[in-house]
Write a protein that holds these residues in place. Structure first.
Motif, short mmCIF file in Angstrom:
data_model
loop_
_atom_site.label_atom_id
_atom_site.label_comp_id
_atom_site.label_asym_id
_atom_site.label_seq_id
_atom_site.Cartn_x
_atom_site.Cartn_y
_atom_site.Cartn_z
N UNK A 68 0.82 -1.21 0.00
CA UNK A 68 0.00 0.00 0.00
C UNK A 68 0.85 1.26 0.00
N UNK A 69 2.02 1.20 0.63
CA UNK A 69 2.89 2.37 0.74
C UNK A 69 4.19 2.11 0.01
N UNK A 70 4.76 3.14 -0.56
CA UNK A 70 6.03 2.98 -1.27
C UNK A 70 7.15 2.75 -0.27
N UNK A 71 8.17 1.99 -0.68
CA UNK A 71 9.32 1.80 0.21
C UNK A 71 10.06 3.12 0.43
N UNK A 72 10.81 3.18 1.53
CA UNK A 72 11.59 4.38 1.82
C UNK A 72 12.64 4.57 0.73
N UNK A 73 12.91 5.82 0.38
CA UNK A 73 13.94 6.13 -0.61
C UNK A 73 14.53 7.49 -0.29
N UNK A 74 15.71 7.75 -0.80
CA UNK A 74 16.36 9.05 -0.63
C UNK A 74 17.30 9.26 -1.80
N UNK A 75 17.46 10.49 -2.26
CA UNK A 75 18.37 10.74 -3.38
C UNK A 75 19.82 10.59 -2.95
N UNK A 76 20.64 10.08 -3.86
CA UNK A 76 22.07 10.00 -3.61
C UNK A 76 22.68 11.39 -3.77
N UNK A 77 23.94 11.50 -3.41
CA UNK A 77 24.62 12.79 -3.51
C UNK A 77 24.67 13.28 -4.96
N UNK A 78 24.92 12.37 -5.91
CA UNK A 78 25.02 12.78 -7.31
C UNK A 78 23.66 13.20 -7.86
N UNK A 79 22.62 12.46 -7.56
CA UNK A 79 21.28 12.81 -8.02
C UNK A 79 20.78 14.06 -7.32
N UNK A 80 21.07 14.18 -6.03
CA UNK A 80 20.58 15.30 -5.24
C UNK A 80 21.04 16.64 -5.75
N UNK A 81 22.12 16.66 -6.53
CA UNK A 81 22.63 17.93 -7.05
C UNK A 81 21.61 18.63 -7.94
N UNK A 82 20.69 17.88 -8.54
CA UNK A 82 19.70 18.48 -9.44
C UNK A 82 18.43 18.91 -8.74
N UNK A 83 18.24 18.54 -7.48
CA UNK A 83 16.96 18.76 -6.82
C UNK A 83 16.73 20.23 -6.48
N UNK A 84 17.76 20.92 -6.07
CA UNK A 84 17.59 22.30 -5.64
C UNK A 84 17.03 23.20 -6.72
N UNK A 85 17.46 22.97 -7.97
CA UNK A 85 17.02 23.81 -9.08
C UNK A 85 15.72 23.31 -9.72
N UNK A 86 15.19 22.20 -9.22
CA UNK A 86 14.00 21.61 -9.83
C UNK A 86 13.01 21.18 -8.75
N UNK A 87 12.47 22.17 -8.04
CA UNK A 87 11.56 21.89 -6.96
C UNK A 87 10.31 21.14 -7.38
N UNK A 88 9.97 21.20 -8.66
CA UNK A 88 8.79 20.52 -9.17
C UNK A 88 8.92 19.00 -9.14
N UNK A 89 10.12 18.49 -8.88
CA UNK A 89 10.31 17.04 -8.86
C UNK A 89 9.57 16.37 -7.70
#
Length: 624
Positions: free
Chosen positions: A354-375
């Protein structure tokens, strides 16, 4: 009664829905007394199933609307027409390319439209199921159809929805869209009615069936007349074309109440409001009465038919999860709520968490998150793709490689990237972020081996290689070609490629390079057979001539156009040499006014002031 519950409305907010008109509310209210008295079906129960096995359905067209949302146009042999079906693909669709997923058919209401399902237009299905590991199947259209096989065409429609949904579509989903044979079906109003009778008429087809405000007795006293009235109101449909007159056996064959005993072993969910003013209604000033008068009457009718249906299930000792809400009318915010409330049961029946497993962005992927809040939040962990790694988020995907860095791809450009097979396709990995173009109409994103361009009018299109280079030399979308309107394709009979743009196609061959053909010259090129004709591939850009004329050079000759003469082709060799000898269009003959045509012993071509004949390779110029 097993699994009966009565819950309170949640705190979600959605836009109001499409209600049936006010006169139906009065009819619905008039039906309350016989239904409340528990009147049974008109005649003895009987059920029937479609007996024939239909021909195979095929996909006519595919448009990716996002990285996990796709619209299919499926050629239905039974309906004799293409049917649009949208898929919300399972959460792990990208991360687990070898996995297969259960499906959840989600049916619309009586006023279903031809452009998009109400579940994505008027409710939040796309966002809600983004982190769910099922593929949601959204049939588009079917207004007033009850998703059944009609006895005859009516109102311009040849409805054979039961055959399409239960026989034609599932094999296609399983063979092409990684679906399993584990299925559920849910729907609102008309769709809730259909979910229950389709489950009953096709035992074993679904493991889960849910009705939100459905009408779950269709032959109880007065119900055929109510359905007849509703179908007329919804678009001028005749219920007799669907199931015949009310005394017809077909009405009973599609009655969830009559078919209740066939639902044993299916996980069932039934809900309805009371018709009283609820948290998503506007108060009319009369206690308990909202301004949604039609929705009030319809929900009362749904409640009473649902109660009769549930009572029948109890007598048969068939478990059902029931939620009779203390308020609420027949409208989209309540159905959106029930979709969310019923998910845990649906997930259990379909065998997914029913619920998605826990996840977190890696350091390399996380570099794109700040400029793309819509993700938004992550949906998966990091996984391998061609040339790098990726991770899925609510709004799109992020790709990373040491060479290209981390970049997000989403929305309709993300859909175009999926259509081009993503990192494993001709584009490779993204090398930059999505940008709006100076005209404010289009967007683009760069990739290792090309670019994706999108406008509302043209969709998302890949441009790459030599065609991208030449388009860029001419000014990209600001140049004469405009935006791309289709993908690059190989020319079928000759070694080359072509890509359509708003104002004409670019052609490529190794011998001639890339050249744009447009306007009336393109029309003549098409008339003669494009590159398959004696003209071959274009060899030079269109150029101006006197008197506002234009010409384009091709491998086998040229096409000339002027306002007075029109567009005509002149073949290289004796004909062209003879015309050249008298000065082309500037000489005594002027522009051509015909293509060459056969004459005894040779060919002739007419010009404004004369003609040229060619016999045995020898040309003669004739003036007027």
């Amino acid at each position: 009664m097993a699994g009966v519950a009565c819950g309170r409305w949640g705190r979600i907010r959605r836009r109001g829905g499409r209600a049936t008109r006010g006169r139906f509310a009065l009819l619905a209210t008039a039906l309350v007394l016989p239904l409340a008295a528990g009147a049974g079906p008109l005649t003895a129960p009987a059920a029937a199933q479609p007996a024939t096995v239909p021909a195979e359905a095929t996909v006519q067209n595919v448009i990716w609307l996002g990285d996990r949302r796709v619209a299919l146009w499926v050629n239905s042999p039974s309906m004799g027409a293409p049917v649009q079906v949208q898929l919300l693909l399972a959460r792990d669709w990208n991360a687990r390319p070898d996995a297969r997923f259960p499906v959840l058919f989600t049916l619309d209401g009586l006023r279903a439209t031809e452009d998009e399902s109400g579940w994505t237009k008027d409710a939040g299905a796309a966002a809600f199921y983004a982190d769910k590991n099922v593929t949601v199947v959204l049939p588009v259209g079917g207004q007033a159809s009850f998703y059944s096989d009609w006895l005859q065409p009516n109102n311009g429609k040849n409805y054979k929805w039961e055959t399409f949904l239960t026989k034609e579509l599932p094999p296609l989903l399983e063979s092409q869209w990684r679906a399993t044979d584990v299925r559920g079906m849910q729907g609102l109003s008309m769709g809730g009615t259909a979910a229950m009778f389709l489950a009953g008429r096709n035992p074993g087809f679904v493991k889960y069936a849910a009705s939100y405000s459905g009408f779950l007795t269709t032959t109880t006293l007065g119900m055929p007349q109510a359905i007849e009235f509703a179908m007329l109101e919804a678009g001028g449909f005749d219920s007799a074309a669907m199931w015949g007159p009310p005394i017809s056996q077909e009405w009973e064959n599609h009655d969830p109440y009559v078919l209740a005993d066939r639902l044993k072993g299916t996980s069932l969910y039934v809900s309805s409001g009371s018709g009283a003013t609820g948290p998503f209604d506007l108060d009319s000033g009369i206690p308990g009465v909202s301004t949604n008068y039609a929705g009030m009457g319809l929900e009362i009718l749904s409640r009473l038919t649902s109660e009769n249906f549930v009572t029948k299930l109890a007598k048969l000792s068939i478990p059902v999860q029931v939620n009779y809400r203390p308020s609420g009318t027949h409208s989209w915010p309540y159905w959106d709520f029930e979709m969310r409330q019923s998910w845990t049961q649906a997930a259990s029946a379909l065998g997914v968490e029913a619920d998605k497993p826990a996840c977190a962005p890696s350091a390399s992927i996380g570099a794109a998150l700040g400029a793309n809040g819509w993700l938004g939040e992550c949906l998966t962990g990091e996984y391998q793709v061609a040339g790098g790694v990726a991770q899925d988020f609510h709004g799109g995907r992020v790709f990373f490689s040491p060479e290209t860095g981390a970049h997000a791809v989403g929305g309709l450009i993300g859909g175009g990237y999926q259509a081009a097979h993503g990192p494993a396709g001709p584009l490779g990995l993204p090398t930059g972020r999505e940008h709006v173009l100076p005209d404010g109409r289009g967007w683009f994103q760069s990739f290792q081996h090309g670019s994706l361009y999108w406008t509302p009018q043209t969709g998302a299109q890949v441009v790459r290689g030599a065609i991208l280079d030449e388009w860029g030399r001419q000014g990209f979308e600001r140049g004469p070609a405009g935006y791309p309107t289709a993908p690059e394709v190989k020319t079928p009979n000759r070694d080359g490629a072509v890509q359509a743009f708003e104002n004409g196609p670019f052609y490529y061959s190794a011998a001639t390079g890339v050249h744009l053909v447009q306007g009336l010259i393109l029309g003549k090129y098409a008339q003669l057979g494009f590159e398959n004709s004696w003209l071959g591939f274009p060899a030079k850009e269109e150029l101006p001539l006197k008197d506002l004329g234009r010409y384009s050079r091709f491998e086998g000759g040229n096409i000339y156009w002027s306002p007075l003469s029109g567009a005509w082709a002149v073949r290289n060799g004796a004909m062209m040499d003879a015309w050249q000898s008298v000065g082309f269009e500037n000489g005594k003959l002027g522009y051509p006014i015909s293509d060459e045509f056969a004459i005894p012993g040779g060919v002739r071509q007419n010009f404004q002031a004369g003609f040229i004949t060619v016999r045995g390779g020898k040309a003669e110029v004739h003036g007027l």
